[in-house]
Write an enzyme that holds these catalytic residues in place. Structure first.
Site, PDB file in Angstrom:
ATOM      1  N   LYS A 116      11.502  21.848  31.701  1.00 16.46           N
ATOM      2  CA  LYS A 116      11.909  20.496  32.074  1.00 16.46           C
ATOM      3  C   LYS A 116      10.869  19.523  31.534  1.00 16.46           C
ATOM      4  CE  LYS A 116      13.501  17.568  35.781  1.00 16.46           C
ATOM      5  NZ  LYS A 116      12.506  16.490  35.697  1.00 16.46           N
ATOM      6  N   CYS A 173     -28.599   4.684  31.079  1.00 13.40           N
ATOM      7  CA  CYS A 173     -29.909   4.568  31.704  1.00 13.40           C
ATOM      8  C   CYS A 173     -30.938   4.639  30.590  1.00 13.40           C
ATOM      9  CB  CYS A 173     -30.099   5.720  32.685  1.00 13.40           C
ATOM     10  SG  CYS A 173     -31.818   6.048  33.071  1.00 13.40           S
ATOM     11  N   TYR A 179      13.810  16.373  22.370  1.00 15.06           N
ATOM     12  CA  TYR A 179      14.595  17.606  22.426  1.00 15.06           C
ATOM     13  C   TYR A 179      15.924  17.274  23.096  1.00 15.06           C
ATOM     14  CZ  TYR A 179      10.556  20.664  21.413  1.00 15.06           C
ATOM     15  OH  TYR A 179       9.502  21.301  20.833  1.00 15.06           O
ATOM     16  N   LEU A 230      19.619  15.661  38.462  1.00 14.42           N
ATOM     17  CA  LEU A 230      19.376  17.075  38.700  1.00 14.42           C
ATOM     18  C   LEU A 230      18.839  17.278  40.103  1.00 14.42           C
ATOM     19  CD1 LEU A 230      17.493  18.357  35.531  1.00 14.42           C
ATOM     20  CD2 LEU A 230      19.556  19.346  36.518  1.00 14.42           C
ATOM     21  N   ASP A 247       8.877  16.213  30.593  1.00 14.46           N
ATOM     22  CA  ASP A 247       8.545  15.030  31.370  1.00 14.46           C
ATOM     23  C   ASP A 247       8.540  13.830  30.432  1.00 14.46           C
ATOM     24  OD1 ASP A 247       8.096  13.929  33.757  1.00 14.46           O
ATOM     25  OD2 ASP A 247       6.002  14.544  33.933  1.00 14.46           O
ATOM     26  N   TYR A 267       7.559  15.957  -0.305  1.00 13.99           N
ATOM     27  CA  TYR A 267       8.462  15.164   0.537  1.00 13.99           C
ATOM     28  C   TYR A 267       8.222  13.675   0.281  1.00 13.99           C
ATOM     29  CZ  TYR A 267      10.565  13.203   4.762  1.00 13.99           C
ATOM     30  OH  TYR A 267      11.308  12.466   5.642  1.00 13.99           O
ATOM     31  N   ASP A 268       6.941  13.309   0.260  1.00 14.33           N
ATOM     32  CA  ASP A 268       6.603  11.899   0.022  1.00 14.33           C
ATOM     33  C   ASP A 268       7.137  11.432  -1.327  1.00 14.33           C
ATOM     34  OD1 ASP A 268       5.331  11.900   2.405  1.00 14.33           O
ATOM     35  OD2 ASP A 268       3.304  12.114   1.574  1.00 14.33           O
ATOM     36  N   CYS A 292     -33.548   7.049  38.594  1.00 10.23           N
ATOM     37  CA  CYS A 292     -34.941   6.793  38.218  1.00 10.23           C
ATOM     38  C   CYS A 292     -35.303   5.321  38.231  1.00 10.23           C
ATOM     39  CB  CYS A 292     -35.231   7.379  36.842  1.00 10.23           C
ATOM     40  SG  CYS A 292     -34.507   6.393  35.505  1.00 10.23           S
ATOM     41  N   LYS A 310      10.717  23.037  40.164  1.00  8.48           N
ATOM     42  CA  LYS A 310       9.521  22.256  39.851  1.00  8.48           C
ATOM     43  C   LYS A 310       8.230  23.076  39.961  1.00  8.48           C
ATOM     44  CE  LYS A 310       9.986  18.103  39.390  1.00  8.48           C
ATOM     45  NZ  LYS A 310      10.549  16.953  40.048  1.00  8.48           N
ATOM     46  N   GLU A 345      15.511  26.422  30.474  1.00  6.94           N
ATOM     47  CA  GLU A 345      14.698  25.658  29.517  1.00  6.94           C
ATOM     48  C   GLU A 345      13.609  24.900  30.261  1.00  6.94           C
ATOM     49  OE1 GLU A 345      18.327  23.986  28.272  1.00  6.94           O
ATOM     50  OE2 GLU A 345      18.019  22.056  29.236  1.00  6.94           O
ATOM     51  N   CYS A 347     -30.873   2.390  37.247  1.00 14.70           N
ATOM     52  CA  CYS A 347     -30.419   3.775  37.379  1.00 14.70           C
ATOM     53  C   CYS A 347     -30.556   4.254  38.820  1.00 14.70           C
ATOM     54  CB  CYS A 347     -31.238   4.662  36.437  1.00 14.70           C
ATOM     55  SG  CYS A 347     -30.906   6.415  36.647  1.00 14.70           S
ATOM     56  N   CYS A 399     -36.170  10.025  33.291  1.00 14.14           N
ATOM     57  CA  CYS A 399     -35.128  10.044  34.316  1.00 14.14           C
ATOM     58  C   CYS A 399     -34.807  11.491  34.704  1.00 14.14           C
ATOM     59  CB  CYS A 399     -33.865   9.360  33.797  1.00 14.14           C
ATOM     60  SG  CYS A 399     -32.486   9.450  34.957  1.00 14.14           S
TER      61      CYS A 399
HETATM   62  O1  D41 Z   1      14.080  18.518  30.113  1.00 14.84           O
HETATM   63  C1  D41 Z   1      14.663  17.759  30.880  1.00 14.84           C
HETATM   64  N1  D41 Z   1      14.027  16.726  31.393  1.00 14.84           N
HETATM   65  C2  D41 Z   1      16.096  17.986  31.241  1.00 14.84           C
HETATM   66  C3  D41 Z   1      16.754  17.020  31.962  1.00 14.84           C
HETATM   67  C4  D41 Z   1      16.764  19.159  30.859  1.00 14.84           C
HETATM   68  N2  D41 Z   1      16.144  20.125  30.149  1.00 14.84           N
HETATM   69  N3  D41 Z   1      18.052  19.331  31.197  1.00 14.84           N
HETATM   70  C5  D41 Z   1      18.729  18.400  31.908  1.00 14.84           C
HETATM   71  N4  D41 Z   1      20.008  18.622  32.193  1.00 14.84           N
HETATM   72  C6  D41 Z   1      20.697  17.722  32.896  1.00 14.84           C
HETATM   73  C7  D41 Z   1      22.129  18.030  33.198  1.00 14.84           C
HETATM   74  C8  D41 Z   1      22.259  19.377  33.817  1.00 14.84           C
HETATM   75  C9  D41 Z   1      22.681  17.015  34.158  1.00 14.84           C
HETATM   76  C10 D41 Z   1      22.918  17.986  31.933  1.00 14.84           C
HETATM   77  C11 D41 Z   1      18.090  17.186  32.298  1.00 14.84           C
HETATM   78  C12 D41 Z   1      18.885  16.256  33.010  1.00 14.84           C
HETATM   79  N5  D41 Z   1      20.181  16.557  33.304  1.00 14.84           N
HETATM   80  C13 D41 Z   1      18.399  14.971  33.483  1.00 14.84           C
HETATM   81  N6  D41 Z   1      17.454  14.246  32.949  1.00 14.84           N
HETATM   82  C14 D41 Z   1      17.307  13.128  33.666  1.00 14.84           C
HETATM   83  C15 D41 Z   1      18.177  13.153  34.674  1.00 14.84           C
HETATM   84  C16 D41 Z   1      18.884  14.301  34.571  1.00 14.84           C
END
Ligand code: D41
Length: 675
Positions: A120, A431, A228, A85, A122, A38-39, A416, A319, A118, A413, A437
């Site tokens: 969520k 220490c 993603y 969401l 962060d 690739y390089d 001791c 969550k 899927e 410390c 000690c």
């Molecule tokens: O992975 C996520 N953070 C994520 C965020 C996700 N997998 N799906 C999302 N789908 C939506 C909608 C349903 C509104 C299309 C989202 C978010 N919204 C979202 N991320 C930040 C605010 C809303």
């Protein structure tokens, strides 16, 4: 000078190939060619573009970090709002969501509704606009209506294609997704920042958001970001499928990275099973997530359901329990470790976080404590992610009470009273009491008896502490002089457990040289190093007699470790303790030292192995290299000659690239040894 058609074609062909391999690598996670190849393609394209200016196109894979710093971000008006969401914090809330969806769709109780499920992520939500397949704009979500133009930074993220692949993509396609910093990259970034005395990120989400808001794209390019996609925004000049899951599959075909964990599930039970399964694998995932998202899969049904105040009625985030909570620092104490390292620890008002009650959290070191400006009385964020030690993330300054107290590194410390010392440029204070000690002695003894060292079952931390406190244990050798009668007189010890403990102490006397060396607790000598030293020298006497130079011939041993080992065995009292243990019957099998094939075909060459190799285990590769006279080290340095990189190679690969170390794959290695 005009560029010939042949050369134009060559450049375009190289770009196509590179885009294809980016897709194989980032999206499919299944590269077809080794990195070195690739390089080579990349260098060839760079060379052509350097020769003929007019060949350089903005969507060329070479043009990721070309942009100059900007002075401020422009704003972007989202053509379709980026919705938010709704959250469900419990199974009940999820069932309630599902019930409402079914009701609005006028579906009967046992009809099965498909959800796209899927993780969520962060990170930070972004919008990517592709026109005729070319990335023309990247924007933050902002408040959902107006975001910031971060095109120059988005372009530096290698997982995001500058040009889509395939043909059938819409003329205008807005992709929405989450930019995130994988856990490994986050940890490595923070470790480096901490060592350099720079600011660390409090969590991967802030790391991603902060990295995207750099004015200088070169800084963003240095951050290990990934992305993603999870939906689309504005689409013109093209048709998309009728289900969310199929749209996401399409994005993937066009070269956009999507989460491999996504599934289509049936009904609320399917959602719950997905939640459970992802929850179980949460710690093993390479990125941070804070829950899962379910979306009604059918777009027709999504339209029927519509929105309430900026949030779709057809989607919900389920969550996980929070990994961060607020609590109060009641005190800060200093703990002394086995090597004398003095660590500040916050005593907290107990708080339930990450699934357990936490009442202590590490502050890492005194510089870190001061950088975060943690004071006694402060309200802080504590974080417990997975099985890692809880830590104080940051202070809520608004809640600092009047009588808050600052904390200083003590001069002596707490255990001791010996001097506490900090070498120049070191973050760690120590220490100086050594084995005088009690804290260091206790920790050294706990280490000595631990599972991976002499493995003395029944001699736990509490018991070691008790025996040190009454003065019965001073050195590890004392362990082998304990008798059942005195043990049975200790707190919570009956004759039965005393007998059992004596039996396991006796059993531990037959050990291996590797375990024994590890058990001694020499600084910087971990399990792997101890094993290398043991197998290299075969006998303890050889290790004791070894010079620093001899020691450095051991794979994995550099000047620092060699000096530590030498210093340990130069101490008369350490040799005495070892002699006493042997006298009391501690034994292991000794063997002849390894003959190092210094004149082998790889003689004098140092290798580091990283990632998953296609056919060999790393140990097999190591044996192969050593048999050919090469050295195998654990980390990349300027002394490394080759990095053997397999799939999922991480920070070592980045370091090797930085140090210009030759990067080879398994096939290259096989070629090297069979020359
Ligand atoms: O992975 C996520 N953070 C994520 C965020 C996700 N997998 N799906 C999302 N789908 C939506 C909608 C349903 C509104 C299309 C989202 C978010 N919204 C979202 N991320 C930040 C605010 C809303």
């Amino acid at each position: 000078m005009s560029v010939s058609i042949a050369i134009r074609k060559k450049a375009e062909s190289l770009r196509e190939q590179i885009r294809h391999h980016n897709y194989r690598y980032h999206v499919l996670d299944d590269p077809e060619i080794p990195d070195a190849e690739y390089d080579r393609l990349m260098r060839e394209l760079l060379a052509l573009e350097a020769e003929y200016d007019e060949l350089v196109t903005h969507d060329s894979p070479t043009q990721r970090v070309g942009d100059a710093p900007i002075s401020a971000f422009g704003t972007v008006q989202h053509e379709l709002p980026m919705l938010s969401l709704a959250n469900a914090f419990s199974e009940d809330e999820l069932r309630e969501f599902h019930r409402r969806v079914m009701e609005r769709l006028e579906l009967e109780g046992d009809a099965e509704l498909s959800y796209a499920a899927e993780p969520k992520l962060d990170g930070a939500a972004v919008s990517l606009l592709y026109e005729d397949g070319v990335l023309v704009r990247g924007a933050t979500r902002g408040d959902g209506s107006t975001g910031e133009d971060i095109t120059h930074n988005i372009r530096t993220i290698e997982a995001i294609p500058l040009k889509l692949i395939g043909k059938s993509y819409p003329a205008r396609l807005e992709v929405r997704g989450e930019v995130f910093m994988p856990k490994a990259g986050f940890e490595a970034y923070n470790a480096r920042a901490r060592a350099a005395g720079e600011k660390t990120f409090v969590n991967p989400r802030n790391a991603a958001a902060g990295s995207l808001r750099q004015l200088d794209p070169k800084l963003t390019a240095e951050r290990p970001l990934d992305m993603y996609a999870y939906s689309v925004g504005k689409v013109e000049g093209g048709q998309l499928p009728a289900r969310h899951s199929e749209i996401v599959d399409r994005l993937r075909d066009w070269g956009i990275k999507v989460c491999p964990e996504r599934r289509v599930v049936l009904g609320v039970e399917g959602c719950l099973a997905f939640y459970k399964s992802i929850g179980e694998r949460r710690n093993a995932l390479s990125y941070e997530i804070d829950g899962v998202v379910y979306k009604v899969d059918s777009l027709q049904m999504q339209r029927e359901l519509g929105f309430v105040s900026r949030a779709p009625r057809w989607a919900i985030a389920h969550k996980f329990p929070a990994q961060e909570e607020l609590t109060v620092v009641e005190d800060v104490e200093f703990q002394v470790g086995r090597t004398g390292a003095v660590t500040p620890v916050a005593r907290l008002t107990p708080v339930f976080v990450g699934g357990v009650t936490v009442s202590n959290a590490t502050l890492h070191n005194i510089d870190e404590l001061h950088r975060k400006d943690v004071r006694i009385g402060d309200t802080v964020i504590v974080r417990r992610a997975g099985d890692v030690i809880p830590e104080v993330v940051s202070v809520i300054l608004d809640r600092r009470p009047k009588g808050s107290r600052r904390v200083q590194l003590p001069k002596t410390c707490p255990v001791c009273n010996s001097h506490i010392e900090r070498e120049d440029g070191e973050t760690v204070a120590r220490c100086t009491g050594g084995l005088f000690c009690a804290a260091q002695r206790t920790e050294a003894l706990k280490h000595f008896v631990s599972r991976r060292a002499l493995d003395i079952e029944g001699l736990g931390a509490k018991l070691v502490e008790q025996l040190v406190a009454i003065g019965r244990l001073k050195t590890p050798a004392d362990i082998f002089q304990l008798n059942a009668t005195e043990l049975s007189e200790l707190d919570r010890m009956g004759t039965k457990s005393a007998d059992n403990l004596i039996a396991s102490i006796n059993k531990s006397k037959s050990t291996t040289l590797a375990r024994f060396l590890f058990a001694l607790g020499i600084r910087e000598v971990g399990e792997a190093t101890a094993a290398s030293v043991a197998s290299h020298f075969g006998r303890l006497a050889n290790v004791i007699a070894a010079t620093e130079e001899d020691l450095q011939r051991v794979p994995d041993v550099g000047p620092v470790v060699a000096a530590r080992v030498r210093a340990f065995f130069a101490e008369e009292h350490n040799l005495e303790v070892i002699a006493r243990m042997q006298e009391y019957g501690v034994v292991w099998q000794e063997s002849d030292p390894k003959v190092v094939a210094e004149d082998g075909i790889l003689g004098g060459k140092t290798f580091v192995i990283t990632g998953t190799l296609p056919t060999m285990t790393r140990d097999a590769a190591k044996d192969l290299i050593q048999a050919a006279g090469g050295k195998v080290a654990g980390s990349v340095s300027s002394k490394t000659d080759y990095l053997v990189a397999g799939e999922k190679a991480g920070s070592k690969l980045a370091k090797a690239e930085k140090l210009n170390v030759d990067i080879i794959d398994e096939a290259d290695l096989l070629k090297l040894v069979s020359r």
